[in-house]
Scaffold this active site. Structure first.
Site, PDB file in Angstrom:
ATOM      1  CB  ILE A  17      -0.973   0.040   1.201  1.00 21.24           C
ATOM      2  CG1 ILE A  17      -0.230  -0.138   2.531  1.00 21.24           C
ATOM      3  CG2 ILE A  17      -2.055  -1.015   1.040  1.00 21.24           C
ATOM      4  CD1 ILE A  17      -1.144  -0.030   3.754  1.00 21.24           C
ATOM      5  N   GLY A  18       2.175   1.138   0.030  1.00 23.19           N
ATOM      6  CA  GLY A  18       3.020   2.322  -0.017  1.00 23.19           C
ATOM      7  C   GLY A  18       4.483   1.931   0.042  1.00 23.19           C
ATOM      8  CB  SER A  19       7.215   1.716  -1.559  1.00 21.03           C
ATOM      9  OG  SER A  19       6.991   2.402  -2.767  1.00 21.03           O
ATOM     10  N   GLY A  20       8.738   3.837   0.118  1.00 21.21           N
ATOM     11  CA  GLY A  20       9.590   5.019   0.186  1.00 21.21           C
ATOM     12  C   GLY A  20      11.028   4.599   0.360  1.00 21.21           C
ATOM     13  N   GLY A  21      11.874   5.591   0.630  1.00 21.32           N
ATOM     14  CA  GLY A  21      13.289   5.302   0.745  1.00 21.32           C
ATOM     15  C   GLY A  21      13.634   4.427   1.928  1.00 21.32           C
ATOM     16  CG  MET A  22      13.390   5.838   5.490  1.00 21.62           C
ATOM     17  SD  MET A  22      13.979   6.425   7.061  1.00 21.62           S
ATOM     18  CE  MET A  22      14.284   5.060   8.099  1.00 21.62           C
ATOM     19  CE  LYS A  40       8.409   2.781   6.806  1.00 18.94           C
ATOM     20  NZ  LYS A  40       8.393   4.219   7.142  1.00 18.94           N
ATOM     21  CG  ASP A 138       8.973  12.564   5.115  1.00 19.84           C
ATOM     22  OD1 ASP A 138       9.002  13.543   4.342  1.00 19.84           O
ATOM     23  OD2 ASP A 138       8.810  11.398   4.717  1.00 19.84           O
TER      24      ASP A 138
END
Length: 323
Positions: A17-22, A40, A138
């Site tokens: 459902i989501g992603s990012g650099g971390m 996560k 953030d």
């Protein structure tokens, strides 16, 4: 990353459902308690030695436990943390609703009351975490979820800075966590941050809610740092003539280049936004089925009964009808 269909023998992965650099956020089902959760998984930089991996795991554990102590209606609750097949994971409350970025895209410009209602709820969250020496770092539209009952949740404290002396941090020297659109000048310059760094980001969100546009934008993202550092923001009333002077002054103070020129704390922002909150509503209307997201509801009907969408009321039998 192959983390398997079931994590820790209880969390069944449903979809990303989501992603990012971390890391990556998954919708998962807690088979022990029969509820959906957000899980996560944290990215591990390549090339680390075993000692470095061990130290990172300890930092992750300490910061996750610190995040779990944050307690506010506007924060997703942390349920669990652990490691599966060498991948660290954090389990949190799954929050449904629309994120602020999409809400702005839908409405183009939010009303003064709606922007104040969302801004006050964000300020309340920030005041709660700041007093515990935590800075989000953030804050952006994608990390703000408006539930269908109007309650605002601030998500993703995964890059939060813990200012308490002796608390280890997940980020390494030289990293610059945060999203450029809402990044304060001191973050861009790699200078020390504090609670007023989050207030700058809140100013960016208020500006975008009220105008439909970011404070600074350029076709090349490489040009954004220079704009943030050197260019003054356009005053709110130049873009939104119906905005109150006091609201324009507050947004400009939040967007000050120097932290000392911003409001001293989130409580002050809350106080200055409060005059534009909606008035209390008729208690009878608190029971009216709703069809859309309404950030004004928590203020029109504080502590009102749990709201129900129209589709839920439609399923309920009317008096005299068989259930």
């Amino acid at each position: 990353m192959d983390i398997g269909p079931v994590i820790a023998k209880r969390y069944r992965i449903k979809r990303e459902i989501g992603s990012g650099g971390m890391g990556v956020v998954w919708l998962a089902h807690d088979e022990h308690l029969g509820r959906d959760v957000a899980l996560k998984t944290m990215n591990t930089p390549p090339g680390l030695t075993q000692d470095q991996r061990t130290r990172d795991a300890e930092r992750f554990r300490r910061e996750a436990r610190a995040a779990a102590r944050l307690d506010h209606t506007g924060i997703a609750t942390v349920y669990d943390l652990g490691e599966e097949r060498g991948t660290r994971f954090l389990v949190m409350q799954y929050v449904t609703g629309i994120d602020l970025e999409d809400r702005i895209a839908e409405q183009e410009q939010l009303s003064i009351e709606e922007a104040a209602s969302i801004g006050v709820q964000i300020a309340s969250v920030l005041a709660s975490v700041h007093v515990r020496d935590v800075v989000h770092r953030d804050l952006k539209g994608r990390n703000v979820i408006i539930r269908t009952d109007g309650v605002v949740k601030v998500l993703d404290f995964g890059v939060a800075a813990f200012l308490e002396p002796g608390t280890a941090r997940l980020t390494t020297t030289g990293e610059r966590p945060g999203s450029l659109e809402c990044m304060a000048p001191e973050q861009i310059l790699g200078k020390p941050i504090d609670q007023r760094t989050d207030l700058y980001a809140l100013g960016c969100l208020l500006h975008k809610m009220l105008t439909g546009e970011p404070v600074f934008e350029h076709r090349s993202e490489l040009m954004l740092p220079g704009l943030i550092l050197d260019h003054p923001p356009i005053p709110l009333r130049d873009l939104r003539p119906d905005a109150p002077e006091g609201l324009e002054a507050l947004v400009l103070e939040l967007l000050a280049k120097t932290p000392d020129d911003r409001p001293p704390h989130a409580g002050e922002v809350w106080r200055r936004l409060a005059p534009w909150l909606p008035e209390r509503g008729d208690p009878a209307t608190a029971l009216t089925p709703w069809a859309e997201v309404d950030p004004l509801r928590p203020f029109r009907h504080p502590m009102g009964p749990e709201a129900r969408p129209v589709r839920s009321w439609a399923r309920r039998p009317r008096p005299g009808q068989p259930s």
